[in-house]
Write an enzyme that holds these catalytic residues in place. Sequence first.
Site, PDB file in Angstrom:
ATOM      1  CB  SER A   1      -0.923  -0.002   1.214  1.00 42.18           C
ATOM      2  OG  SER A   1      -0.161  -0.082   2.400  1.00 42.18           O
TER       3      SER A   1
ATOM      4  CE  LYS B   1      -7.715  -0.023   2.275  1.00 43.22           C
ATOM      5  NZ  LYS B   1      -7.008  -0.955   3.128  1.00 43.22           N
TER       6      LYS B   1
ATOM      7  CB  THR C   1     -11.028  -4.741   2.108  1.00 39.11           C
ATOM      8  OG1 THR C   1     -11.949  -3.913   2.822  1.00 39.11           O
ATOM      9  CG2 THR C   1     -10.559  -3.986   0.878  1.00 39.11           C
TER      10      THR C   1
ATOM     11  CG  HIS D   1      -3.897  -1.679  -0.739  1.00 37.35           C
ATOM     12  ND1 HIS D   1      -4.353  -0.380  -0.761  1.00 37.35           N
ATOM     13  CD2 HIS D   1      -3.665  -1.975   0.551  1.00 37.35           C
ATOM     14  CE1 HIS D   1      -4.354   0.094   0.463  1.00 37.35           C
ATOM     15  NE2 HIS D   1      -3.946  -0.844   1.291  1.00 37.35           N
TER      16      HIS D   1
ATOM     17  CB  THR E   1     -17.155  -9.467  14.963  1.00 33.14           C
ATOM     18  OG1 THR E   1     -15.887  -9.459  15.602  1.00 33.14           O
ATOM     19  CG2 THR E   1     -17.360  -8.134  14.266  1.00 33.14           C
ATOM     20  CB  THR E   2     -22.295  -7.347  14.830  1.00 33.89           C
ATOM     21  OG1 THR E   2     -22.359  -7.059  16.216  1.00 33.89           O
ATOM     22  CG2 THR E   2     -23.681  -7.309  14.220  1.00 33.89           C
TER      23      THR E   2
ATOM     24  CB  THR F   1       2.260   4.618   7.950  1.00 34.24           C
ATOM     25  OG1 THR F   1       1.345   4.919   9.005  1.00 34.24           O
ATOM     26  CG2 THR F   1       1.547   3.858   6.863  1.00 34.24           C
TER      27      THR F   1
HETATM   28  C1  LIG Z   1      -7.165  -1.402   4.605  1.00 38.19           C
HETATM   29  C2  LIG Z   1      -6.348  -2.639   4.812  1.00 38.19           C
HETATM   30  C3  LIG Z   1      -6.862  -3.750   5.465  1.00 38.19           C
HETATM   31  C4  LIG Z   1      -8.164  -3.721   6.207  1.00 38.19           C
HETATM   32  O1  LIG Z   1      -9.246  -3.533   5.424  1.00 38.19           O
HETATM   33  P1  LIG Z   1     -10.592  -3.063   6.125  1.00 38.19           P
HETATM   34  O2  LIG Z   1     -11.626  -3.518   5.201  1.00 38.19           O
HETATM   35  O3  LIG Z   1     -10.475  -1.575   6.252  1.00 38.19           O
HETATM   36  O4  LIG Z   1     -10.662  -3.732   7.463  1.00 38.19           O
HETATM   37  C5  LIG Z   1      -6.114  -4.921   5.502  1.00 38.19           C
HETATM   38  N1  LIG Z   1      -4.899  -4.994   4.930  1.00 38.19           N
HETATM   39  C6  LIG Z   1      -4.359  -3.931   4.306  1.00 38.19           C
HETATM   40  C7  LIG Z   1      -3.013  -4.073   3.690  1.00 38.19           C
HETATM   41  C8  LIG Z   1      -5.043  -2.718   4.236  1.00 38.19           C
HETATM   42  O5  LIG Z   1      -4.478  -1.665   3.637  1.00 38.19           O
END
Ligand SMILES: *Cc1c(COP(=O)(O)O)cnc(C)c1O
Length: 260
Positions: free
Chosen positions: A45, A104, A101, A73, A133-134, A219
């Site tokens: 990322s 994104k 995810t 990503h 978790t829900t 980061t």
């Molecule tokens: C954003 C991200 C996640 C988590 O995704 P979410 O859907 O926001 O929980 C996992 N791994 C990487 C590398 C990310 O950039």
Amino acid sequence: MIAGIRNSGCEKQVWRHNDLVHLEELLEAADPETPKLIAFESVYSMDGDVADITAICDLADKYNAITYCDEVHAVGMYGPRGGGITDRDGVAHRVTIIEGTLGKAFGVMGGYIAADQVIVDVIRSYAPGFIFTTSLSPVLVAGVLASVRHLKQSSVEREGQQAAAAYLKRIMAEAGLPVMNSTTHIVPLMVGDPVKAKRISDILLAEYGVYVQPINFPTVPRGTERLRFTPGPQHSTEMMDELVQALCEIWERMEMRKAA
Ligand SMILES: *Cc1c(COP(=O)(O)O)cnc(C)c1O
């Protein structure tokens, strides 16, 4: 992913970023009978570089390991059906677990893993973070389904995003801005100073109406602070021209260095 590795309590070894020689050294040194999982991302990322998934799977086969690939990503954005880099490179079937995810690129919320049924069942049955978790609401799932179905059969958005990223990288470089030449839609513009990175981000928003987050330590490593642009298919060349114009003005005002 790192939090998950820590929570597992397993022994872990960190292989150097995208360094397959180092990965092989670690695998070679390990007991062949010890269960091993190689965890990595497809698109990284912050630098926008990509893992050689085929080579990692070859090593996994050779040293009796399973693989876990974070495609967060990349899903929606790469591959003929938006499955990610594993889809683009034709290696999805070789990776044991793929993580994606629903935020994104898919624009909603939530996430998933894709794996053989037995692995999915194990995680469903033993992962406390999942069990307590829900679950996703039907509203979110309906939105996600629409996105996934659309991006499985439409590459217009993927092509548009790649064209926008290529254009932005080109005009930044032509303007002498210190853009990192990534191979993906992630366009890092190097600043190398956390205070300046934040200041540029603030000026862009307050004076030019452009929102881009500064990326600072932890980061990224100190000294490599940056602004990270991720153009989308709806960003026009006019918008990106304006952005680069704004960046040039700010670069001059803050007496920052440009490339020759
Ligand atoms: C954003 C991200 C996640 C988590 O995704 P979410 O859907 O926001 O929980 C996992 N791994 C990487 C590398 C990310 O950039």
